[in-house]
Design a protein around this motif. Structure first.
Motif, mmCIF file in Angstrom:
data_model
loop_
_atom_site.group_PDB
_atom_site.id
_atom_site.type_symbol
_atom_site.label_atom_id
_atom_site.label_comp_id
_atom_site.label_asym_id
_atom_site.label_seq_id
_atom_site.Cartn_x
_atom_site.Cartn_y
_atom_site.Cartn_z
ATOM 1 N N PHE A 85 0.959 -1.298 0.086
ATOM 2 C CA PHE A 85 0.036 0.055 0.218
ATOM 3 C C PHE A 85 0.872 1.228 -0.168
ATOM 4 O O PHE A 85 0.677 2.155 -0.919
ATOM 5 C CB PHE A 85 -0.869 0.076 1.156
ATOM 6 C CG PHE A 85 -1.767 1.208 1.506
ATOM 7 C CD1 PHE A 85 -2.887 1.392 0.761
ATOM 8 C CD2 PHE A 85 -1.229 2.305 2.250
ATOM 9 C CE1 PHE A 85 -3.567 2.637 0.848
ATOM 10 C CE2 PHE A 85 -1.975 3.431 2.386
ATOM 11 C CZ PHE A 85 -3.090 3.651 1.563
ATOM 12 N N GLN A 86 1.991 1.216 0.908
ATOM 13 C CA GLN A 86 2.677 2.462 1.178
ATOM 14 C C GLN A 86 3.339 2.586 -0.522
ATOM 15 O O GLN A 86 3.511 3.655 -0.899
ATOM 16 C CB GLN A 86 3.925 2.365 2.085
ATOM 17 C CG GLN A 86 3.027 2.075 3.527
ATOM 18 C CD GLN A 86 4.088 1.713 4.492
ATOM 19 O OE1 GLN A 86 5.013 0.973 4.150
ATOM 20 N NE2 GLN A 86 4.137 2.272 5.667
ATOM 21 N N GLN A 87 3.799 1.560 -1.285
ATOM 22 C CA GLN A 87 4.541 1.644 -2.375
ATOM 23 C C GLN A 87 3.678 2.305 -3.388
ATOM 24 O O GLN A 87 3.822 3.061 -4.272
ATOM 25 C CB GLN A 87 4.958 0.381 -2.787
ATOM 26 C CG GLN A 87 6.379 0.035 -2.014
ATOM 27 C CD GLN A 87 6.781 -1.634 -2.138
ATOM 28 O OE1 GLN A 87 5.978 -2.466 -2.979
ATOM 29 N NE2 GLN A 87 7.870 -1.848 -2.105
ATOM 30 N N ALA A 88 2.319 1.930 -3.420
ATOM 31 C CA ALA A 88 1.449 2.332 -4.305
ATOM 32 C C ALA A 88 1.181 3.788 -4.233
ATOM 33 O O ALA A 88 0.744 4.372 -5.473
ATOM 34 C CB ALA A 88 0.028 1.455 -4.069
ATOM 35 N N TYR A 89 1.212 4.239 -2.989
ATOM 36 C CA TYR A 89 1.059 5.707 -2.966
ATOM 37 C C TYR A 89 2.119 6.648 -2.732
ATOM 38 O O TYR A 89 2.122 7.581 -2.259
ATOM 39 C CB TYR A 89 -0.046 5.967 -1.801
ATOM 40 C CG TYR A 89 -1.314 5.466 -2.258
ATOM 41 C CD1 TYR A 89 -2.133 6.403 -2.986
ATOM 42 C CD2 TYR A 89 -2.043 4.188 -2.282
ATOM 43 C CE1 TYR A 89 -3.551 5.939 -3.425
ATOM 44 C CE2 TYR A 89 -3.142 3.751 -2.291
ATOM 45 C CZ TYR A 89 -3.972 4.830 -3.312
ATOM 46 O OH TYR A 89 -5.155 4.420 -3.768
ATOM 47 N N GLY A 90 3.419 5.987 -2.939
ATOM 48 C CA GLY A 90 4.656 6.653 -2.927
ATOM 49 C C GLY A 90 5.190 6.994 -1.392
ATOM 50 O O GLY A 90 5.677 8.275 -1.060
ATOM 51 N N ALA A 153 -8.210 -0.781 -4.478
ATOM 52 C CA ALA A 153 -6.813 -0.977 -4.694
ATOM 53 C C ALA A 153 -6.407 -1.498 -6.233
ATOM 54 O O ALA A 153 -5.476 -0.860 -7.065
ATOM 55 C CB ALA A 153 -6.220 -2.271 -3.933
ATOM 56 N N MET A 154 -7.519 -2.474 -6.820
ATOM 57 C CA MET A 154 -7.173 -2.702 -7.968
ATOM 58 C C MET A 154 -7.433 -1.538 -9.050
ATOM 59 O O MET A 154 -6.723 -1.471 -10.030
ATOM 60 C CB MET A 154 -8.357 -3.512 -8.419
ATOM 61 C CG MET A 154 -8.353 -4.328 -9.768
ATOM 62 S SD MET A 154 -9.646 -5.962 -9.600
ATOM 63 C CE MET A 154 -10.140 -5.573 -11.352
ATOM 64 N N ARG A 155 -8.419 -0.611 -8.532
ATOM 65 C CA ARG A 155 -8.814 0.454 -9.518
ATOM 66 C C ARG A 155 -7.322 1.470 -9.624
ATOM 67 O O ARG A 155 -6.869 1.769 -10.416
ATOM 68 C CB ARG A 155 -10.001 1.219 -8.921
ATOM 69 C CG ARG A 155 -10.280 2.528 -9.917
ATOM 70 C CD ARG A 155 -11.407 3.363 -8.945
ATOM 71 N NE ARG A 155 -11.850 4.419 -9.892
ATOM 72 C CZ ARG A 155 -11.506 5.533 -9.754
ATOM 73 N NH1 ARG A 155 -10.304 5.849 -9.333
ATOM 74 N NH2 ARG A 155 -12.246 6.459 -10.435
ATOM 75 N N HIS A 156 -6.632 1.635 -8.464
ATOM 76 C CA HIS A 156 -5.674 2.369 -8.392
ATOM 77 C C HIS A 156 -4.430 1.616 -9.346
ATOM 78 O O HIS A 156 -3.844 2.472 -10.180
ATOM 79 C CB HIS A 156 -5.255 2.375 -7.131
ATOM 80 C CG HIS A 156 -3.894 3.560 -6.787
ATOM 81 N ND1 HIS A 156 -3.864 4.926 -7.167
ATOM 82 C CD2 HIS A 156 -2.583 3.317 -6.225
ATOM 83 C CE1 HIS A 156 -2.582 5.285 -6.811
ATOM 84 N NE2 HIS A 156 -1.795 4.432 -6.279
ATOM 85 N N ALA A 157 -4.407 0.520 -9.147
ATOM 86 C CA ALA A 157 -3.174 -0.220 -9.955
ATOM 87 C C ALA A 157 -3.478 -0.307 -11.222
ATOM 88 O O ALA A 157 -2.442 -0.259 -12.205
ATOM 89 C CB ALA A 157 -3.087 -1.695 -9.436
#
Length: 242
Positions: A85-90, A153-157
């Protein structure tokens, strides 16, 4: 939308102020939220309802083929989900849930605890009180909430593209009316049928990374016009290589 934007900007301001002051804050200093506010920093070894609330929101980050257990115990799987999660949002990816992680979660959710891009009505077009299914109304509603966080999460990816939902929770009556399987996960509140863009195969392939134990798509009987995801049940989308 404006409320969420205001909360997000406030969260950014708080993070910036923390960095400038070189102060290590406790989670209690993070932005308060209308849904749930964490009161401590969480790391591996912690346990409690606050851990379970965190697990719900990072349930879409368990890794390929995995499903995160929502047991309130901050073990290695939860730490790994927090890192993703942290990686996904920098964010700093240390697996510790502190103010920056919580503030990002606050910015992503509405006051009813649903993620910003999904809502209860989207996941219940059958019976608004969530009754009549295979589980209690409260359990069906909770299962739908977890599915929404996985979809967020899927939508963001996928690049923050919109994901359309054609069907989700069904009572037995609704399920029978549409010819659903007698053991359909729609009866439990966690089954969701996805349509529109991206393609059905792209949706099915991406879902493998976001905590869905069941993925049914093109090539599986009666699933050439949508992709179905749910908590449990196995994967089968032969036309998509699944």
């Amino acid at each position: 939308m404006f409320r969420r934007l205001g909360r997000f900007l406030a969260a950014l301001a708080l993070t910036a102020a923390t960095t400038v002051a070189c102060v290590t804050l406790t989670a209690g200093a993070a932005q308060a939220d209308g849904c749930y506010t964490w009161g401590r920093t969480l790391a591996q070894g912690a346990s409690g309802e606050d851990v379970r609330q965190l697990q719900i929101r990072v349930a879409g980050y368990p890794g390929y083929g995995a499903v995160l257990t929502l047991d309130g115990a901050y073990g290695p799987a939860t730490r790994s989900a927090v890192i993703r999660f942290q990686q996904a949002y920098g964010l700093p990816a240390d697996g510790i849930a502190g103010p920056q992680t919580f503030n990002r979660l606050y910015a992503l959710q509405d006051d009813d605890c649903t993620p910003a891009n999904f809502s209860y009505p989207e996941l219940n077009k059958c019976n608004s009180d969530w009754s009549g299914g295979a589980v209690s109304a409260s359990t069906a509603r909770f299962n739908a909430l977890v599915s929404m966080w996985k979809l967020q999460a899927m939508r963001h990816a996928l690049g923050d593209v919109a994901i359309a939902i054609s069907s989700s929770f069904r009572s037995y009556a609704c399920n029978s009316a549409v010819g659903g399987a007698s053991n359909s996960r729609h009866l439990y509140g966690d089954g969701v049928d996805l349509v529109g863009s991206p393609s059905f195969c792209r949706l099915a392939q991406q879902a493998r990374n976001h905590g869905f134990g069941q993925i049914l798509g093109p090539g599986y009987p009666d699933h050439n016009d949508h992709t179905h995801v749910a908590a449990v049940g196995g994967w089968s989308a032969p036309n998509c290589g699944i």
